[in-house]
Design a protein around this motif. Structure first.
Motif, PDB file in Angstrom:
ATOM      1  N   THR A  50     -16.354 -53.534   6.835  1.00  0.00           N
ATOM      2  CA  THR A  50     -15.060 -52.843   7.061  1.00  0.00           C
ATOM      3  C   THR A  50     -14.697 -52.469   5.604  1.00  0.00           C
ATOM      4  N   PRO A  80     -14.906 -47.723   5.420  1.00  0.00           N
ATOM      5  CA  PRO A  80     -13.637 -46.710   4.831  1.00  0.00           C
ATOM      6  C   PRO A  80     -14.070 -46.325   3.403  1.00  0.00           C
ATOM      7  N   THR A  95      -3.235 -49.102   2.002  1.00  0.00           N
ATOM      8  CA  THR A  95      -2.458 -48.843   3.117  1.00  0.00           C
ATOM      9  C   THR A  95      -1.189 -47.860   3.002  1.00  0.00           C
ATOM     10  N   GLY A 152      -1.914 -44.161   2.957  1.00  0.00           N
ATOM     11  CA  GLY A 152      -2.308 -43.499   4.290  1.00  0.00           C
ATOM     12  C   GLY A 152      -0.684 -43.480   5.180  1.00  0.00           C
ATOM     13  N   SER A 192      -5.969 -38.759  11.461  1.00  0.00           N
ATOM     14  CA  SER A 192      -6.237 -40.090  11.760  1.00  0.00           C
ATOM     15  C   SER A 192      -7.413 -40.806  11.172  1.00  0.00           C
ATOM     16  N   ILE A 193      -8.555 -40.189  10.862  1.00  0.00           N
ATOM     17  CA  ILE A 193      -9.648 -40.830  10.195  1.00  0.00           C
ATOM     18  C   ILE A 193      -9.260 -41.184   8.942  1.00  0.00           C
ATOM     19  N   LEU A 242      -6.711 -44.317   8.986  1.00  0.00           N
ATOM     20  CA  LEU A 242      -7.369 -45.441   9.688  1.00  0.00           C
ATOM     21  C   LEU A 242      -8.420 -45.869   8.447  1.00  0.00           C
ATOM     22  N   ALA A 243      -9.255 -45.242   7.766  1.00  0.00           N
ATOM     23  CA  ALA A 243      -9.901 -45.570   6.517  1.00  0.00           C
ATOM     24  C   ALA A 243      -9.017 -46.417   5.435  1.00  0.00           C
ATOM     25  N   ILE A 286      -6.150 -47.613   5.864  1.00  0.00           N
ATOM     26  CA  ILE A 286      -5.518 -49.089   6.415  1.00  0.00           C
ATOM     27  C   ILE A 286      -6.684 -49.938   6.574  1.00  0.00           C
ATOM     28  N   THR A 287      -7.717 -49.741   7.055  1.00  0.00           N
ATOM     29  CA  THR A 287      -8.876 -50.865   7.094  1.00  0.00           C
ATOM     30  C   THR A 287      -9.203 -51.159   5.601  1.00  0.00           C
TER      31      THR A 287
END
Length: 296
Positions: free
Chosen positions: A29, A33, A222, A225, A274-275, A278-279, A281-282
Motif C-alpha cells: 500500500t 501509490p 491526503t 487529493g 479518481s486514480i 485514491l493513490a 489517500i492510500t
C-alpha cells in the motif's frame, strides 16, 4: 561547560530512529501509490512527448468533423464535442490538476507550520488568539467562500485558484500542527534542550518540529487529493478554471451534458481523477499508520 552538558543531553528521536522507512518499504500500500504518482508526475513533467505516444499530440488541434468520436485508432480515448483528442487533454490536464494540488498544499503547510507551531509552543494568550482566528476561518463555508472570491476575480488562472483554495484550507492543517507541537513540547529532550540554554528558535527547529511534522506530512498527501477534488468541483460549477486552460475539472464540466450520447468524454478524465485521489489517500493513510506504533 555548556558544550559538555549538550553532549550528554538526550537527543530527540527522529523518524529514522522510529524505523519509518523499514516499515513502509514492506507495504504494498506504500509502493503501489508511489508508482502511480511517479507515473502521473512523469506525465505532468512531459505532457507533450507522452501525448504523442498514442497519436494524441496537440490537445488544441480540434476538427469538428471528428466530433464526439468513440475511442479508436489515433484517438485512444475518443474525441470531445469540438473534435479535440481526449487523451491529449487528459495528459495535459494532469499538469494543471497536480500543480494546483501541490501548490495549494505547500502554501497551507507553510502557514500551518508557522501559526500552528507558534500557537502550540507558546501557549497562553498567543495560542488563544491564533486558535480563535483559526475558528473564524473554519466557521466560514469552504465552497461558498471560494465561489464568492473566484466570482469576484474575473478569469482565474491555476495560481489564483491555488491561492484561494489555500486561503480557506489552512486552518485544518494548522490545528493538526498545533496539536502535534503541544504533544512534543513537554518531552524530556525538549526540557533538556531548554536547560542547556538553547534558544526557543533552536529548540523548535532542532527538537520540536522534526518530531511533530511526521503526522502533518502524512496528512499532506491526503490533502493534495482533497484539493484536486475541490478544484475540479469548483471548475465543474463554472467558477474555477476556464478555457483555454486544460484541466480534468474543465473536461468533466464540458462532458456533463453528453453522458448518455458520449460517455467516454466523462469516463477518462473522471478515471484519471479518481486514480490520482485514491493513490494520494492510500499513500497518506499508509504513512500515517506507519507513524503509529499500533499500526506497525
Amino acid at each position: 561547560m555548556s558544550e559538555m552538558i549538550a553532549a550528554t543531553a538526550p537527543d530527540a528521536p527522529t523518524l529514522v530512529d522510529r524505523g519509518l522507512w523499514s516499515v513502509l518499504r514492506r507495504r504494498v500500500t506504500f509502493w503501489a501509490p508511489v508508482i502511480v504518482l511517479a507515473v502521473l508526475g512523469l506525465i505532468a513533467l512531459l505532457p507533450g512527448p507522452i501525448a504523442m505516444l498514442f497519436g494524441g499530440g496537440d490537445p488544441r488541434a480540434c476538427d469538428l468533423v471528428d466530433s464526439a468520436l468513440p475511442p479508436g485508432p489515433g484517438h485512444p480515448f475518443g474525441t470531445d464535442l469540438q473534435g479535440c483528442d481526449i487523451y491529449a487533454n487528459v495528459v495535459f490536464g494532469t499538469r494543471t490538476s497536480l500543480s494546483i494540488g501541490l501548490l495549494t498544499t505547500a502554501l497551507c503547510l507553510v502557514v500551518a507550520i508557522v501559526l500552528g507551531t507558534i500557537a502550540g509552543y507558546a501557549g497562553g494568550i498567543v495560542d488563544t488568539v491564533i486558535s480563535r482566528l483559526t475558528d473564524v476561518f473554519l466557521g466560514f463555508p469552504f465552497i461558498l467562500g471560494a465561489i464568492i472570491v473566484l466570482n469576484s476575480l474575473g478569469k482565474p488562472d491555476p495560481v489564483l485558484v491555488s491561492l484561494v483554495l489555500a486561503f480557506f484550507s489552512w486552518p485544518t492543517m494548522a490545528r493538526l500542527v498545533r496539536g502535534a507541537v503541544r504533544s512534543v513540547r513537554g518531552n524530556d529532550y525538549v526540557r533538556a534542550a531548554s536547560v542547556i540554554g538553547l534558544s526557543h528558535v533552536q529548540i523548535v527547529l532542532r527538537h520540536v518540529l522534526p518530531n511533530a511534522i511526521g503526522p502533518v506530512l502524512a496528512i499532506a498527501a491526503t490533502f493534495v487529493g482533497s484539493v484536486i477534488v475541490a478544484e475540479s468541483t469548483l471548475t465543474f460549477l463554472g467558477v474555477g478554471l476556464r478555457a483555454p486552460t486544460i484541466s480534468w475539472g474543465l473536461q468533466l464540466a464540458n462532458a456533463q451534458s453528453y453522458v448518455g450520447t458520449a460517455p467516454h468524454m466523462l469516463l477518462f478524465p473522471a478515471l484519471f481523477l479518481s486514480i490520482t485521489v485514491l493513490a494520494l489517500i492510500t499513500l497518506g493513510d499508509t504513512v500515517r499508520d506507519a507513524l503509529d506504533p499500533k499500526g506497525r
